[in-house]
Design a protein around this motif. Structure first.
Motif, mmCIF file in Angstrom:
data_model
loop_
_atom_site.group_PDB
_atom_site.id
_atom_site.type_symbol
_atom_site.label_atom_id
_atom_site.label_comp_id
_atom_site.label_asym_id
_atom_site.label_seq_id
_atom_site.Cartn_x
_atom_site.Cartn_y
_atom_site.Cartn_z
ATOM 1 N N LEU A 127 0.800 -1.225 0.000
ATOM 2 C CA LEU A 127 0.000 0.000 0.000
ATOM 3 C C LEU A 127 0.833 1.275 0.000
ATOM 4 O O LEU A 127 0.289 2.352 -0.238
ATOM 5 C CB LEU A 127 -0.945 -0.011 1.204
ATOM 6 C CG LEU A 127 -1.927 -1.195 1.245
ATOM 7 C CD1 LEU A 127 -2.755 -1.145 2.516
ATOM 8 C CD2 LEU A 127 -2.837 -1.188 0.023
ATOM 9 N N PRO A 175 -2.383 1.738 -3.942
ATOM 10 C CA PRO A 175 -3.497 1.826 -2.986
ATOM 11 C C PRO A 175 -4.457 0.645 -3.055
ATOM 12 O O PRO A 175 -5.328 0.513 -2.188
ATOM 13 C CB PRO A 175 -4.201 3.125 -3.393
ATOM 14 C CG PRO A 175 -3.907 3.274 -4.852
ATOM 15 C CD PRO A 175 -2.511 2.736 -5.019
ATOM 16 N N GLU A 203 -4.070 -6.313 3.903
ATOM 17 C CA GLU A 203 -3.983 -5.148 3.025
ATOM 18 C C GLU A 203 -5.356 -4.525 2.809
ATOM 19 O O GLU A 203 -5.493 -3.292 2.762
ATOM 20 C CB GLU A 203 -3.358 -5.549 1.690
ATOM 21 C CG GLU A 203 -1.895 -5.930 1.786
ATOM 22 C CD GLU A 203 -1.307 -6.302 0.440
ATOM 23 O OE1 GLU A 203 -1.888 -5.939 -0.601
ATOM 24 O OE2 GLU A 203 -0.262 -6.972 0.424
ATOM 25 N N ALA A 215 -6.102 -0.801 3.845
ATOM 26 C CA ALA A 215 -6.507 0.139 2.797
ATOM 27 C C ALA A 215 -7.802 0.844 3.193
ATOM 28 O O ALA A 215 -7.960 2.056 2.979
ATOM 29 C CB ALA A 215 -6.688 -0.603 1.476
#
Length: 368
Positions: free
Chosen positions: A41, A45, A283, A287
Motif C-alpha cells: 500500500l 493503494p 492489506e 486500505a
C-alpha cells in the motif's frame, strides 16, 4: 546466454535479483527477472498483486508471459514500481501474475523456459520467509513466496533456490533458518550494491535496503514496517545461501497445499485455512483504514520535531537504524509523501543518512 531469475516475493526481490546477477554473472547478457507487481500500500493503494490487465503497454513474450517495459503504465488507481525499475535496470522484467493460482505461474514458467532456453534458473528470496512453516509469530506475508515455490517445484527444469540476507524480512528468525541453509553462494559487498545503487535511492523495499546496507558494512538493529519490528543487521545479512528446493517444499505447508490452485482466491483461502490469515486481507483492512485517515501535512518544522520524538523513543528501544517506510508510517504520512520526506531528512540531517537506511543518533541530546 540468458539467465532467468524468479523474484520469489516480488518488489525488493527483483532489485536483489539485479544485485545477484551482477555479483555472480558479471557482464553476461542481461537477465530476465520474473517478478510480481505487488508493491503493497505504500505504492499501490489497491490491495493484492496486479495482473496483466492492470497495465497498459505490456509486451507479450509468450502466450501467458508479458514483459514490463519502461513505457508501461499501471492503470489508475493502481500503482507499480515495475516500469521505473525497467527503465533503470539493464534487465528484462517479466510480470509474474498469480491470478490463475500456482497452476498459472507454473504455466508462465514453463513457457518462459521453452522460449528462453535459459542457461540457469534461480529462485531468489530475500529474508527467507519462503521457508516458513507457518507457526512463526512474526510471519506476515507467506502467500507470494508460497505460490512461486509451489510453481517452481513443478517445472521440469533445474531450479536453484537461493536465500539472500537470512532473517532480513523480519518474518522468520535467522536461528530458525540456519539449519536449512546450504552452500554459501556469495557474500555481497559494497561493490555489488553499485549495480542497484540508484534504484535503492527511491525503491521502498525494506528487506533489500537492509541487504544492501549490510553489504556496505552497516551493523545494528533496524526497525521496520508499521509495527516497528526490530531486525538485526549482522555479517550474516549480506550472505546468499542455496537451499534444497525439495526441502523447502517439505517445510512449507502452504506451498504444498496450493500446487493445483487455479485462482488467487483459491490460494488465499488455503492461507486462511492453514495459517489462520491472509496477507491480502490485512492489506484490504489497512486500505480501508487509510481511506478514513487525513494525512498529516508535510510541514518541515513539525516533521523534524516529531522525528526527534520518534528517534528518542527508537533509541530507547535499542534501535540503531530505520527505513524511510517506517518513518513515513510512524509520522502518519502517506505513501505519496515518502519521497518528499526522504529529501527533507537527507537535506536537513545528511550525517544520519546511512544509504539506503536512516541512522538513529546515539546521543538524544544531539537531536536538533
Amino acid at each position: 546466454m540468458t539467465r532467468l531469475i524468479v523474484a520469489a516475493g516480488g518488489g525488493g526481490d527483483a532489485v536483489a535479483a539485479a544485485m545477484l546477477h551482477a555479483a555472480l554473472y558479471g557482464d553476461e547478457r542481461q537477465a530476465v527477472i520474473l517478478t510480481y507487481a505487488w508493491d503493497r500500500l505504500l505504492v499501490d493503494p489497491l490491495p493484492g498483486p496486479r495482473g496483466a490487465d492492470s497495465f497498459t503497454g505490456l509486451e507479450p513474450v509468450t502466450h501467458s508471459a508479458w514483459s514490463v517495459p519502461a513505457e508501461a503504465q499501471p492503470i489508475p488507481p493502481a500503482g507499480s514500481t515495475l516500469p521505473r525499475l525497467a527503465a533503470e535496470l539493464p534487465h528484462t522484467l517479466a510480470l509474474l501474475d498469480p491470478h490463475h493460482g500456482a497452476e498459472g505461474i507454473t504455466r508462465q514458467l514453463e513457457e518462459l523456459v521453452d522460449h528462453l532456453a535459459p542457461t540457469s534458473i534461480d529462485l531468489l528470496d530475500v529474508g527467507g520467509d519462503i521457508l516458513a512453516r507457518g507457526d512463526e509469530p512474526t510471519l506476515k506475508s507467506p502467500l507470494a513466496d508460497a505460490l512461486t515455490l509451489a510453481a517452481c517445484c513443478q517445472v521440469n527444469a533445474p531450479i536453484r533456490l537461493l536465500i539472500a540476507g537470512p532473517g532480513l524480512d523480519g518474518e522468520v528468525s535467522p536461528d530458525d533458518l540456519r539449519p536449512m541453509l546450504g552452500t554459501l553462494i556469495h557474500t555481497f559487498t559494497s561493490k555489488d550494491v553499485e549495480a542497484v545503487g540508484t534504484v535503492l535511492e527511491w525503491h521502498p523495499s525494506e528487506a533489500t535496503a537492509m541487504l544492501a546496507a549490510t553489504a556496505r558494512g552497516v551493523r545494528g538493529i533496524c526497525e521496520v514496517r508499521d509495527a516497528g519490528l526490530p531486525v538485526p543487521l549482522t555479517d550474516e545479512g549480506a550472505t546468499v545461501h542455496e537451499v534444497d528446493l525439495d526441502d523447502a517444499v517439505s517445510r512449507n505447508s502452504l506451498a504444498r497445499a496450493i500446487m493445483t490452485t487455479a485462482t488467487l482466491d483459491e490460494a488465499e483461502a488455503y492461507s486462511r485455512e492453514i495459517y489462520g490469515f491472509s496477507e491480502i486481507d490485512y492489506e484490504r483492512n489497512k486500505a480501508a483504514w487509510l481511506t478514513e485517515q487525513t494525512p498529516t501535512k508535510l510541514d518541515s518544522a513539525d516533521v523534524l520535531s516529531r522525528l526527534d520524538q520518534f528517534e528518542a523513543e527508537a533509541q530507547a528501544r535499542g534501535v540503531t537504524h530505520t527505513t524511510f517506510r517506517r518513518i513515513t508510517e510512524a509520522l502518519n504520512l502517506s505513501g505519496s509523501q515518502r519521497e518528499e520526506l526522504r529529501q527533507l531528512l537527507i537535506s536537513s540531517r545528511p550525517e544520519q543518512y546511512a544509504a539506503p537506511l536512516w541512522r538513529i543518533p546515539t546521543d538524544v541530546s544531539s537531536l536538533s
